[in-house]
Write a protein that holds these residues in place. Sequence first.
Motif, PDB file in Angstrom:
ATOM      1  N   CYS A 107     -48.401   5.683 -30.810  1.00 25.46           N
ATOM      2  CA  CYS A 107     -47.094   5.772 -31.734  1.00 25.46           C
ATOM      3  C   CYS A 107     -46.509   4.441 -32.375  1.00 25.46           C
ATOM      4  O   CYS A 107     -46.168   3.807 -32.135  1.00 25.46           O
ATOM      5  CB  CYS A 107     -46.413   6.187 -31.304  1.00 25.46           C
ATOM      6  N   ASN A 109     -43.983   4.817 -33.767  1.00 26.89           N
ATOM      7  CA  ASN A 109     -42.259   4.325 -33.631  1.00 26.89           C
ATOM      8  C   ASN A 109     -43.084   3.386 -32.395  1.00 26.89           C
ATOM      9  O   ASN A 109     -42.542   3.648 -31.092  1.00 26.89           O
ATOM     10  CB  ASN A 109     -42.202   5.410 -33.447  1.00 26.89           C
ATOM     11  N   CYS A 112     -40.119   3.853 -29.798  1.00 29.28           N
ATOM     12  CA  CYS A 112     -40.707   5.153 -28.675  1.00 29.28           C
ATOM     13  C   CYS A 112     -41.658   4.945 -26.698  1.00 29.28           C
ATOM     14  O   CYS A 112     -41.368   2.884 -26.980  1.00 29.28           O
ATOM     15  CB  CYS A 112     -41.834   6.118 -29.121  1.00 29.28           C
ATOM     16  N   SER A 114     -43.474   5.882 -25.602  1.00 24.36           N
ATOM     17  CA  SER A 114     -44.455   5.884 -24.712  1.00 24.36           C
ATOM     18  C   SER A 114     -45.753   4.443 -25.188  1.00 24.36           C
ATOM     19  O   SER A 114     -46.225   4.078 -24.642  1.00 24.36           O
ATOM     20  CB  SER A 114     -45.637   6.575 -25.913  1.00 24.36           C
ATOM     21  N   CYS A 136     -45.718  13.536 -31.867  1.00 29.54           N
ATOM     22  CA  CYS A 136     -45.469  12.469 -30.215  1.00 29.54           C
ATOM     23  C   CYS A 136     -44.694  12.967 -29.242  1.00 29.54           C
ATOM     24  O   CYS A 136     -43.813  13.504 -29.910  1.00 29.54           O
ATOM     25  CB  CYS A 136     -45.196  10.710 -30.265  1.00 29.54           C
ATOM     26  N   CYS A 139     -41.363  10.832 -28.640  1.00 23.87           N
ATOM     27  CA  CYS A 139     -39.813  10.435 -29.099  1.00 23.87           C
ATOM     28  C   CYS A 139     -39.982  11.876 -30.065  1.00 23.87           C
ATOM     29  O   CYS A 139     -38.984  12.025 -31.021  1.00 23.87           O
ATOM     30  CB  CYS A 139     -40.250   9.519 -29.858  1.00 23.87           C
TER      31      CYS A 139
END
Length: 152
Positions: A107, A109, A112, A114, A136, A139
């Motif tokens: 991801c 981000n 996030c 993850s 995703c 997020c």
Amino acid sequence: MTKTLSVSAIKNGTVIDHIKPGNALRIIHLLGLLKNGRPITLGLNLASKRLGRKDLIKIESVELTTEQANEVVVFAPEATINIVKNFEVINKIKTHLPKNIEDVFICPNLICISQEKNVKSNFQIEELGDEIKITCHYCERTFSRDHVKVKI
Ligand code: CTP
Ligand code: ZN
């Protein structure tokens, strides 16, 4: 008519042909092809009647599964995937865009959840004309194919 191949024919394995230039290396990482030690030959920016230019990947002694072939569609919707046995193409895999992809992308981000070590990334994939929307699961942010990073 004899035709000359820019990349040698293979005896057994998989040929991913008609990849839009610039996407072959991402596909190699996407499929984790460097992990199994098999010979891979690569053609980049080759002349193509259909696309003008194309990338091409030949993987010896590996038959891609339909699931792997479908993952290729995310980066190369126009790719053709051929299974070769004893120098003959015995199957052209019919592909379609998968609905989601687990544990392959990172991801973009940075905050996030993850990004945590033990979390497997999971993205939902949707077609949007020529583009695709990659969302995703954690997020819920949405990215284009050029913005997600592939885990190496
Ligand atoms: N190929 C290969 N080794 C073989 C046979 C085929 O590397 N022993 C490659 C060809 O060079 C081509 C792809 O596999 O890149 C598909 O082969 P084929 O179906 O024979 O080619 P085309 O008829 O041109 O198929 P398409 O319409 O998909 O271009
Ligand atoms: Zn995320």
